[in-house]
Enzyme design. Structure first.
Site, PDB file in Angstrom:
ATOM      1  N   HIS A 193      21.865 -21.935 -28.543  1.00 37.16           N
ATOM      2  CA  HIS A 193      23.559 -21.739 -27.629  1.00 37.16           C
ATOM      3  C   HIS A 193      23.971 -23.396 -28.746  1.00 37.16           C
ATOM      4  O   HIS A 193      25.230 -22.768 -29.220  1.00 37.16           O
ATOM      5  CB  HIS A 193      23.526 -22.740 -26.611  1.00 37.16           C
ATOM      6  CG  HIS A 193      23.187 -21.618 -25.311  1.00 37.16           C
ATOM      7  ND1 HIS A 193      22.507 -21.693 -24.231  1.00 37.16           N
ATOM      8  CD2 HIS A 193      22.471 -19.988 -25.757  1.00 37.16           C
ATOM      9  CE1 HIS A 193      22.451 -20.264 -23.406  1.00 37.16           C
ATOM     10  NE2 HIS A 193      22.497 -19.593 -24.302  1.00 37.16           N
ATOM     11  N   SER A 229      24.156 -15.397 -26.512  1.00 38.23           N
ATOM     12  CA  SER A 229      24.802 -16.474 -26.132  1.00 38.23           C
ATOM     13  C   SER A 229      25.602 -16.891 -27.360  1.00 38.23           C
ATOM     14  O   SER A 229      25.864 -17.944 -27.398  1.00 38.23           O
ATOM     15  CB  SER A 229      23.541 -17.106 -25.255  1.00 38.23           C
ATOM     16  OG  SER A 229      23.054 -16.423 -24.166  1.00 38.23           O
TER      17      SER A 229
END
Length: 521
Positions: free
Chosen positions: A348, A297
């Site tokens: 993220h 991610s």
């Protein structure tokens, strides 16, 4: 002025703005009688476009209707260009002026109700103050416009020539823009996809991708081991995934975003962006999140960052093509990260920042801006150093860490790896962690290792906190049996049977203890 001369002048002006000034035709309407041109630069006040319309006007009410329709079209253009404000320089090229009063449409710029669009109109008719109007228009658009010269013996040929050159220049610019998206081929993207699938298969074969122990063994981000020097986990964690849904979602994102970034930047640059973004994501997670984490991610959000850097360099092209969708998807994903606790949003955000900095450091192919690149490199190194210092300075011995260690220990005990589980459970209990299972599992491992007195103590603590936990009473009975305290063993197993009367294992132990007690009598 006759119509043919104005037709020539219409294309002459467009040709001059496109060829000599570098503007781009982005909208053609009304059988090429209306063309919108995009200027090369945006001002701090918004975006400026030039709309040129070739139409002979008899009455001023045509201008009124046209401005009304123009305002509607302009709102769509403003949204497509993602501009807060849009200034339209509206140029009518007509063979003559309206016979009635029209000056009110030209004296002052017209603003829409939301004040986001301004329309400033001019009429070029070749007569009646033509030179003055051309000079004023040239001043507004900040470039000298051509004057209408004597019509040649082949005006139709002139029109075709101007048009061909405008089309050729526009096609060349379109090819250059398309080339920005086709610099590389997504070779590495497919290799990355294959690698994460293979690793996922090994994890499932060896244990389970949702098992904390398996994740740690395969190289997930696990803070205690990073504190002990296993820094390589910052990289290996990028290639692991937790469960099939996590794998599928990240694989789809990598296929589209990774492929796009690799096409724009080329394979070597994409590799650097991916690794640096993944590193940033892992380090950010290490600094702000003590959970065991894994996944691509952070690197995928780094692809978002690289695309945003592309948008900063080619702003108009970015918003004209993919910009709106990219920003919406990015906002949705970041919002989900804040709303859903199990999502590691620190990874993220770290990956997003890392991807942007990496892209600005290596820059786009065939582009060099040493000042920007060196500044980005220094910021990138400073950010990584700051995150690492913060991460290593935080207390390793936390409640969350011990909770994770207890979960890992439970899996180790199920595998029969008592020696590995024992120190983790002992550390959790010694830190007075408020988790009942810690004493129970530690007692189990102590009993297996022969530390019977310690096991007795922890089982009594467990029973004091959880008196209805029949397993604790049964294990205590086993400990007493090994200590040859048969009376205490009998009482403990009776309590276990009272709580769970149908357990055969408990019944067998009670029978065994009864036989021993009978022999002693």
């Amino acid at each position: 002025m006759d119509e043919l001369s104005q037709d020539v002048y219409y294309w002459q002006v467009i040709h001059h703005l496109v060829k000599n000034i570098g503007m781009s035709a982005f909208l053609v309407k009304s059988e090429e009688k209306e063309i919108w041109l995009e200027t090369t630069e945006d001002s701090s006040e918004g975006t400026t476009v030039i709309r040129i319309l070739r139409h002979d006007m008899n009455w001023s009410n045509y201008i009124a209707r046209d401005l009304e329709n123009l305002a509607k079209d302009a709102e769509h253009v403003r949204k497509d260009l993602r501009s807060k404000r849009l200034h339209i320089i509206n140029v009518y090229i007509s063979s003559f002026l309206p016979v009635d009063s029209y000056e009110r449409f030209l004296d002052h710029p017209v603003k829409t109700k939301n004040n986001r669009i301004t329309i400033q109109s001019f009429i070029l008719d070749g007569e009646h103050g033509y030179e003055q109007r051309v000079s004023k228009l040239s001043e507004v658009i900040n470039c000298e416009l051509p004057r209408l010269t004597q019509i040649s013996h082949d005006p139709v040929g002139d029109i075709h020539q101007y048009r061909r050159e405008v089309v050729a220049i526009s096609d060349r610019k379109s090819k250059q823009e398309r080339a920005l998206f086709t610099y590389g081929k997504p070779v590495l993207t497919f290799l990355l996809l294959i690698s994460v699938l293979i690793i996922f298969g090994f994890m499932e074969y060896y244990g389970s991708s949702t098992s904390l122990l398996t994740l740690v063994e395969f190289g997930a981000k696990y803070d205690p081991l990073i504190h002990q020097g296993e820094w390589w986990r910052f990289f290996t964690a990028v290639f692991l995934h937790i469960g099939i849904i996590h794998l599928v979602m990240n694989s789809i994102a990598l296929y589209y975003l990774g492929g796009l970034v690799e096409r724009i930047y080329g394979t070597p640059r994409f590799l650097l962006i991916y690794l640096i973004a993944g590193l940033f994501g892992s380090i950010s997670s290490f600094a702000f999140n003590s959970q065991v984490s894994a996944g691509a991610s952070g690197a995928i959000f780094g692809c978002f960052g690289a695309i945003l850097f592309f948008g900063m360099i080619h702003r108009k092209l970015f918003f004209r093509t993919m910009g709106k969708n990219v920003i919406i998807i990015l906002i949705i994903n970041l919002s989900l990260g804040f709303l859903i606790p199990m999502i590691d949003n620190s990874a993220h955000i770290g990956g997003l920042v890392g991807g942007f900095l990496a892209a600005s450091c290596i820059h786009l192919p065939r582009n060099k801006q040493w000042k920007l690149q060196m500044t980005s490199l220094l910021v990138m190194l400073g950010t990584v150093s700051g995150l690492l210092l913060f991460g290593f300075s935080t207390q390793e011995d936390t409640q969350q860490t011990h909770l994770i260690n207890i979960q890992i220990s439970q899996e180790l005990l199920q595998r029969g790896e008592i020696e590995k589980a024992y120190p983790l459970l002992k550390a959790a209990v010694d830190s007075e962690v408020d988790i009942v299972e810690a004493h129970f599992l530690l007692a189990y491992s102590e009993a297996k290792l022969g530390y019977l007195i310690d096991a007795e103590r922890n089982l009594l603590i467990t029973i004091e906190q959880r008196p209805l936990l029949h397993e604790a009473h049964f294990n205590l009975s086993l400990v007493y049996y090994e200590l040859r305290q048969y009376r205490e063993a009998y009482l403990a197993v009776e309590k276990a049977l009272e709580l769970e009367p149908n357990m055969e294992e408990y019944i067998e132990l009670k029978t065994t203890i009864e036989k021993v007690l009978e022999k002693q009598m």
